[in-house]
Enzyme design. Structure first.
Site, short mmCIF file in Angstrom:
data_model
loop_
_atom_site.label_atom_id
_atom_site.label_comp_id
_atom_site.label_asym_id
_atom_site.label_seq_id
_atom_site.Cartn_x
_atom_site.Cartn_y
_atom_site.Cartn_z
N LYS A 218 1.13 -0.06 7.96
CA LYS A 218 -0.34 -0.11 7.92
C LYS A 218 -0.95 0.63 9.11
O LYS A 218 -2.06 1.15 9.03
CB LYS A 218 -0.81 -1.57 7.89
CG LYS A 218 -0.54 -2.24 6.56
CD LYS A 218 -1.43 -1.68 5.45
CE LYS A 218 -1.20 -2.37 4.14
NZ LYS A 218 -2.14 -1.96 3.09
N VAL B 37 1.74 5.11 -6.53
CA VAL B 37 0.85 5.94 -5.70
C VAL B 37 1.63 6.96 -4.90
O VAL B 37 1.05 7.86 -4.29
CB VAL B 37 -0.02 5.09 -4.73
CG1 VAL B 37 -1.08 4.31 -5.47
CG2 VAL B 37 0.84 4.16 -3.87
N ASP C 255 -1.37 1.24 -10.63
CA ASP C 255 -0.48 0.22 -10.09
C ASP C 255 0.86 0.34 -10.82
O ASP C 255 0.89 0.56 -12.03
CB ASP C 255 -1.09 -1.19 -10.33
CG ASP C 255 -0.46 -2.27 -9.47
OD1 ASP C 255 0.77 -2.43 -9.54
OD2 ASP C 255 -1.19 -2.96 -8.74
N ASN C 256 1.95 0.17 -10.09
CA ASN C 256 3.26 0.26 -10.76
C ASN C 256 3.90 -1.11 -10.99
O ASN C 256 5.07 -1.20 -11.34
CB ASN C 256 4.21 1.18 -9.98
CG ASN C 256 4.58 0.60 -8.62
OD1 ASN C 256 4.04 -0.42 -8.22
ND2 ASN C 256 5.48 1.26 -7.92
N GLY D 221 -2.71 -6.32 -8.37
CA GLY D 221 -2.21 -7.35 -7.45
C GLY D 221 -3.19 -8.49 -7.30
O GLY D 221 -4.22 -8.56 -8.00
N TYR E 155 5.85 -3.29 7.18
CA TYR E 155 4.46 -3.56 6.78
C TYR E 155 3.50 -3.29 7.94
O TYR E 155 2.52 -2.54 7.80
CB TYR E 155 4.36 -5.00 6.31
CG TYR E 155 3.00 -5.38 5.75
CD1 TYR E 155 2.57 -4.91 4.51
CD2 TYR E 155 2.17 -6.25 6.44
CE1 TYR E 155 1.33 -5.27 4.00
CE2 TYR E 155 0.93 -6.63 5.93
CZ TYR E 155 0.52 -6.14 4.71
OH TYR E 155 -0.71 -6.51 4.20
N1 LIG Z 1 -3.90 -10.76 0.62
C1 LIG Z 1 -4.02 -10.73 1.93
O1 LIG Z 1 -4.05 -11.75 2.60
C2 LIG Z 1 -4.11 -9.41 2.64
C3 LIG Z 1 -4.32 -9.41 4.03
C4 LIG Z 1 -4.38 -8.18 4.68
C5 LIG Z 1 -4.29 -7.00 3.98
N2 LIG Z 1 -4.10 -7.03 2.64
C6 LIG Z 1 -3.95 -5.75 1.95
O2 LIG Z 1 -4.66 -5.76 0.73
C7 LIG Z 1 -3.91 -5.07 -0.27
C8 LIG Z 1 -3.74 -5.97 -1.49
O3 LIG Z 1 -3.10 -7.16 -1.08
P1 LIG Z 1 -2.62 -8.23 -2.16
O4 LIG Z 1 -2.62 -9.54 -1.51
O5 LIG Z 1 -3.38 -8.05 -3.42
O6 LIG Z 1 -1.13 -7.76 -2.38
P2 LIG Z 1 -0.22 -7.89 -3.69
O7 LIG Z 1 1.18 -7.73 -3.21
O8 LIG Z 1 -0.60 -9.10 -4.48
O9 LIG Z 1 -0.65 -6.62 -4.55
C9 LIG Z 1 -0.26 -5.32 -4.22
C10 LIG Z 1 -0.30 -4.49 -5.48
O10 LIG Z 1 0.10 -3.15 -5.11
C11 LIG Z 1 0.99 -2.68 -6.10
N3 LIG Z 1 1.86 -1.66 -5.50
C12 LIG Z 1 2.76 -1.80 -4.50
N4 LIG Z 1 3.37 -0.63 -4.25
C13 LIG Z 1 2.84 0.27 -5.13
C14 LIG Z 1 3.06 1.65 -5.38
N5 LIG Z 1 3.96 2.35 -4.69
N6 LIG Z 1 2.34 2.25 -6.35
C15 LIG Z 1 1.41 1.55 -7.08
N7 LIG Z 1 1.18 0.24 -6.90
C16 LIG Z 1 1.87 -0.39 -5.91
C17 LIG Z 1 1.78 -3.91 -6.54
O11 LIG Z 1 2.36 -3.70 -7.83
C18 LIG Z 1 0.70 -4.98 -6.55
O12 LIG Z 1 0.07 -5.06 -7.80
C19 LIG Z 1 -2.60 -4.64 0.36
O13 LIG Z 1 -2.72 -3.30 0.78
C20 LIG Z 1 -2.49 -5.54 1.57
O14 LIG Z 1 -1.79 -4.94 2.61
C21 LIG Z 1 -4.01 -8.21 1.95
#
Ligand SMILES: NC(=O)c1ccc[n+]([C@@H]2O[C@H](COP(=O)([O-])OP(=O)(O)OC[C@H]3O[C@@H](n4cnc5c(N)ncnc54)[C@H](O)[C@@H]3O)[C@@H](O)[C@H]2O)c1
Length: 324
Positions: A154, A62, A39-40, A18, A150
């Site tokens: 969390k 996952v 990652d899926n 991601g 969400y």
């Molecule tokens: N980016 C932000 O601003 C932010 C803020 C707070 C928290 N987060 C947390 O950080 C983490 C990453 O955020 P991001 O911005 O990279 O999100 P993103 O959506 O870009 O990436 C998430 C990744 O998780 C993978 N994924 C989702 N469900 C899955 C599953 N069941 N099995 C395997 N892979 C799975 C997706 O394919 C994707 O590649 C997340 O947990 C998010 O909640 C991000």
């Protein structure tokens, strides 16, 4: 950056393909770590490091038991769709990922005797009644609304983590991450900085939902990655740590900065800033109390919003050039 371990442990990153995960993967690879991504989704963000012999990519959910051959000593558990657009499209999958996926990750940490860092979020504070939000604030979340999958998902992640630590003494770190932006974030996923940058590059209007007074604290992705790595290697395991910038920016101000930065490059000149109805349950203010991160990690964000936006614009333009 001084957080790499001398032994360069073998690291599992769930959600490593991601936006945030792919930056973390590259940072750890450049520090000499062996990295396994679980990652899926699409692995496009990892295209430039796919041939690195220290990287293994496993395309699986996952929510299925983790392959036992992984045996990492560090787990960054990031898997979960973070784009608000996905909250409406696949709420049940997100809840399942938060519960079953996190349980599997914690189970792996327990069996492998690994340290695990869980990516939680400022969304656990909901629409906060206190500002800034310290880690001790319990939040104001709507469990029956469009963001509930969400936000509550969390909160379950954190509750599971607490239970695993209590019952199994799992070595745990929890990062409550506040809005991250930067290269690699798709324009189409509804997160505001990239939506504005993409709109301005294409001379479309920048659409603000609500009156523009809602604010967020934006951190550039490299700052966040550094915070996560410092937290992982720190001795702080008592509870969650806010990872976020303290600088509050309203949506109206953000739109203005994006337009102004693009104009400096002779781009986006015909973009206007327009207003639409507010989105249900969209929090009005978010601002971390970052005292704990500063004290226990010695961390603070370094990249200004203007510099971060310039880098993000440059990445968007380069990505468009590559597609031509
Ligand atoms: N980016 C932000 O601003 C932010 C803020 C707070 C928290 N987060 C947390 O950080 C983490 C990453 O955020 P991001 O911005 O990279 O999100 P993103 O959506 O870009 O990436 C998430 C990744 O998780 C993978 N994924 C989702 N469900 C899955 C599953 N069941 N099995 C395997 N892979 C799975 C997706 O394919 C994707 O590649 C997340 O947990 C998010 O909640 C991000």
């Amino acid at each position: 950056m001084t957080v790499g371990s001398k032994q360069a442990p073998r690291v599992l990153i769930t959600g490593g393909a991601g936006f945030l995960g792919s930056h973390l993967v590259k940072s750890l690879l450049s520090g000499g770590n062996e990295v396994i991504v679980l990652d899926n989704g699409s692995t496009k963000n990892l295209e430039d490091v796919k041939s690195n012999p220290k990287l293994e990519i496993i395309q699986a959910s996952v929510t299925d038991p983790f392959p036992s051959h992984i045996l990492a000593s560090r787990i960054y558990h990031l898997a979960c769709h973070a784009s608000p657009k996905q909250f409406g499209l696949r709420p049940l999958e997100i809840l399942e990922t938060c519960y079953t996926g996190t349980k599997n990750a914690l189970e792996a940490a327990r069996k492998w005797n690994a340290r695990i860092l869980l990516a939680s979020t400022s969304e656990v504070y909901g629409n906060p009644e206190v500002c800034p939000q310290p880690e001790t604030y319990n939040g104001n979340v709507n469990c029956f609304g469009p963001r509930a999958c969400y936000d509550e998902g969390k909160r379950v992640v954190e509750a599971l983590a607490f239970a695993y630590r209590k019952q199994y003494s799992v070595d745990l770190r929890i990062a409550r991450i506040f809005n991250v932006y930067g290269p690699g974030m798709p324009a189409s996923d509804g997160r505001v900085v990239c939506s504005f940058v993409d709109a301005a590059i294409h001379s479309r209007d920048l659409v603000i939902t609500g009156d523009g007074a809602a604010s967020r604290c934006f951190q550039y992705v490299s700052d966040c990655v550094e915070g996560l790595r410092l937290l992982m290697e720190s001795s702080w395991s008592k509870g969650p740590v806010n990872i976020g910038s303290e600088t509050e920016t309203t949506m109206a101000k953000l739109a203005g900065i994006v337009v102004q930065r693009l104009a400096a490059q002779k781009l986006g000149r015909s973009s206007r800033i327009v207003y639409k109805d507010a989105v249900e349950d969209d929090p009005q203010r978010r601002r971390p109390d970052w005292g704990l991160a500063r004290r226990v990690l010695g961390w603070e964000p370094r990249v200004s919003l203007e510099t971060g936006i310039d880098r993000t614009v440059a990445w968007f333009l380069a990505a468009e050039d590559a597609c031509r």
